[in-house]
Scaffold this active site. Structure first.
Site, PDB file in Angstrom:
ATOM      1  N   GLU A 205       1.539  -1.569   1.120  1.00  0.00           N
ATOM      2  CA  GLU A 205       1.256  -0.704   2.263  1.00  0.00           C
ATOM      3  C   GLU A 205      -0.126   0.146   2.138  1.00  0.00           C
ATOM      4  O   GLU A 205      -1.003   0.013   3.069  1.00  0.00           O
ATOM      5  CB  GLU A 205       2.362   0.476   2.629  1.00  0.00           C
ATOM      6  CG  GLU A 205       1.826   1.690   3.524  1.00  0.00           C
ATOM      7  CD  GLU A 205       2.971   2.846   3.313  1.00  0.00           C
ATOM      8  OE1 GLU A 205       4.204   2.920   3.861  1.00  0.00           O
ATOM      9  OE2 GLU A 205       2.554   3.654   2.577  1.00  0.00           O
ATOM     10  N   ASP A 258       5.059  -4.595   6.527  1.00  0.00           N
ATOM     11  CA  ASP A 258       3.815  -3.681   7.072  1.00  0.00           C
ATOM     12  C   ASP A 258       2.556  -3.736   6.475  1.00  0.00           C
ATOM     13  O   ASP A 258       1.575  -3.793   6.969  1.00  0.00           O
ATOM     14  CB  ASP A 258       4.239  -2.160   7.046  1.00  0.00           C
ATOM     15  CG  ASP A 258       4.649  -1.507   5.840  1.00  0.00           C
ATOM     16  OD1 ASP A 258       5.171  -2.365   4.789  1.00  0.00           O
ATOM     17  OD2 ASP A 258       4.488  -0.204   5.627  1.00  0.00           O
TER      18      ASP A 258
END
Length: 516
Positions: A205, A258
């Protein structure tokens, strides 16, 4: 960094007359050409030392169109999209334009060049740098300001108090605090100074955030070194393991979607901004395609209407994380890979899941507070032991990611969502935003004690409000709060990242450069 100075065509009028004795002779008035031809947009006045596969610092070409695997991003000239960003100066370049209120091209007002800020006005009263931000003008400061603020997301209303020096300060602070070469194998990584399974670890991330920030802030050397670190930890599916300890050992097996999608988007932007491959072993656009195809194969649940999964190790479980949904990205992912229909289904399902998660049973039907984890029906589910179900540090990203889809493309479903969550936040007021909520809107603060707030909440709340000028006061207040760089309730890495990302979005820089 080379700066491409652009001149604008303008009219010069010369009137002359001659008087001879008592007779008055009138001379004709004529208009002349600019005394300086306009530089072609996207060129670099400095030398280019690139090669056919790496055009180098003087290049500004893009290879967005789908290509066959292994082809160079520069071989098919029909697919090259001219860019206007290769020679953009640092975003805090002061304005030197004609002055307050001038709206001639790139003079601090409305501009035909949506990527490279015009020289700007000289300041004066607030917003005296040109047309109002909602008209894509410049935002001059009370004492001059940057004058070169040119919002790029054509559907959104931007803060009227933007100062690009705030963005630069946030970026510099982020870079100094979390970018490190220690334990990076000769490259660079994003560290978590006070969090992680192990203190000072790196998560995918964070690498995604780092690549986003560095590409938009034109830090190609750091960008390349972040990817080189990432590449060391690609798993068998071609996706980065989600957590690496400070010594370089994998401690979080499997990928997190993500981080992967942020990296892929950043690589496409790198291709658009810089072209070629920089110091990498293959062109940016090819690496982006590899990542996107790996995501399609391993991080999209094809048995559930192509719902985005949380990563590549979730099997056939009916679970997802709504804050991972980035519909604006998927439009470009489809274009880059030639799978527009397929990625459009991911977009549709993302909105379907968000809408299903907002219901009377959860008490959130009107407030936009999505659960941290849910199934394809929007029902909150415990994805792992102790997983949160409320609106928390993951969930807070949803108005930001959905807001991008409206700002870039004017998506009606994005606007419908933003109306709900913005109604919730504007009723509360910026100063009262907590860093956590039950789905029914009851505050559930985590680290925001004694009046402390989190940039990760205030920033996305402001972005989610940008769909209408009716929210201008709230947007301005959210911007001002984040720009203090003091909204630090939470972990160091996360709050500094979201401070910089929020200001990047507020400042009109975080956009789809391929559309400009």
């Amino acid at each position: 960094m080379a700066v491409s100075l652009e001149s604008e065509p303008h009219l010069s009028f010369t009137c002359f007359g001659a008087v001879l004795g008592a007779l008055l002779t009138l001379a004709a008035c004529s208009s002349g050409q600019s005394d300086r031809e306009a530089q072609p947009v996207g060129t670099d006045n400095g030398p280019s030392t690139g090669t056919p596969t790496d055009p180098g610092p003087g290049s500004s070409q893009s290879s967005i169109e789908p290509q066959t695997s292994g082809s160079s991003s520069t071989t098919d000239t029909s697919s090259v999209i001219p860019t206007q960003t290769a020679s953009v100066s640092a975003p805090d370049m002061p304005g030197t334009g004609p002055g307050p209120g001038v709206s001639s091209p790139n003079a601090g007002g409305a501009t035909p060049n949506p990527i490279t800020p015009g020289p700007g006005g000289v300041g004066g009263q607030s917003n005296a740098g040109g047309a109002a931000p909602t008209s894509h003008g410049g935002a001059g400061g009370d004492t001059g300001g940057p004058g070169g603020f040119v919002p790029m997301g054509k559907y959104c209303t931007y803060p009227s108090n933007v100062d690009l020096n705030d963005l630069q300060a946030a970026y510099d602070d982020w870079k100094e605090t979390v970018v490190t070469s220690e334990g990076a194998g000769g490259f660079l990584r994003i560290r978590k100074p006070d969090s992680g399974s192990v203190i000072d670890s790196t998560v995918s991330e964070g690498m995604g955030y780092g690549m986003l920030l560095t590409v938009y802030m034109d830090d190609q050397e750091i960008f390349d070194n972040l990817w080189k670190y990432t590449k060391q930890y690609l798993n068998e599916n071609g996706l980065m393991h989600w957590e690496i300890d400070p010594n370089g050992s994998v401690i979080g097996q499997g990928a997190a979607s993500d981080g992967d999608e942020d990296m892929a988007w950043a690589l496409i932007m790198a291709d658009t901004k810089w072209g070629g491959q920089g110091s990498l072993d293959k062109p940016y656009i090819e690496i982006a395609r590899d990542l996107i195809n790996a995501m399609w194969d391993h991080e999209v649940d094809h048995s559930r209407a192509d719902m985005l999964k949380a990563g590549d190790q979730w099997g056939d479980r009916d679970v997802t994380n709504p804050s991972y949904f980035a519909p604006a990205y998927y439009r470009l992912f489809g274009k880059v890979t030639g799978k527009e229909e397929e990625w459009n289904r991911v977009i549709a399902t993302s909105y379907d899941v968000i809408e299903r998660s907002l219901n009377a049973q959860n008490g959130n039907q009107d407030n936009g507070l999505v659960p941290a984890w849910c199934d394809s029906n929007g029902t909150p589910v415990e994805a792992y032991g102790g997983a949160p179900l409320h609106f928390q540090q993951d969930s807070t990203r949803t108005p930001f990611r959905v807001g991008q889809d409206y700002c870039y493309y004017g998506e009606p479903r994005a606007k419908a969502y933003m109306e709900k969550i913005s109604s919730f936040y504007t009723n509360i007021g910026v100063a009262n935003i907590s860093d956590g909520y039950e789905l029914d809107g009851t505050p559930r603060p985590e680290r925001g004690q004694d009046g402390q707030q989190a940039a990760s909440f205030v920033g996305p709340a402001g972005v989610g409000a940008m769909f209408t000028a009716d929210n201008q006061a709230f947007i301005d207040e959210a911007y001002a709060a984040v720009a203090t760089l003091e909204l630090s309730a939470g972990t160091i890495y996360y709050q500094k990242s979201w401070t910089a990302l929020s200001l990047l979005m507020f400042s009109g820089k975080f956009v789809d450069l391929t559309e400009q």
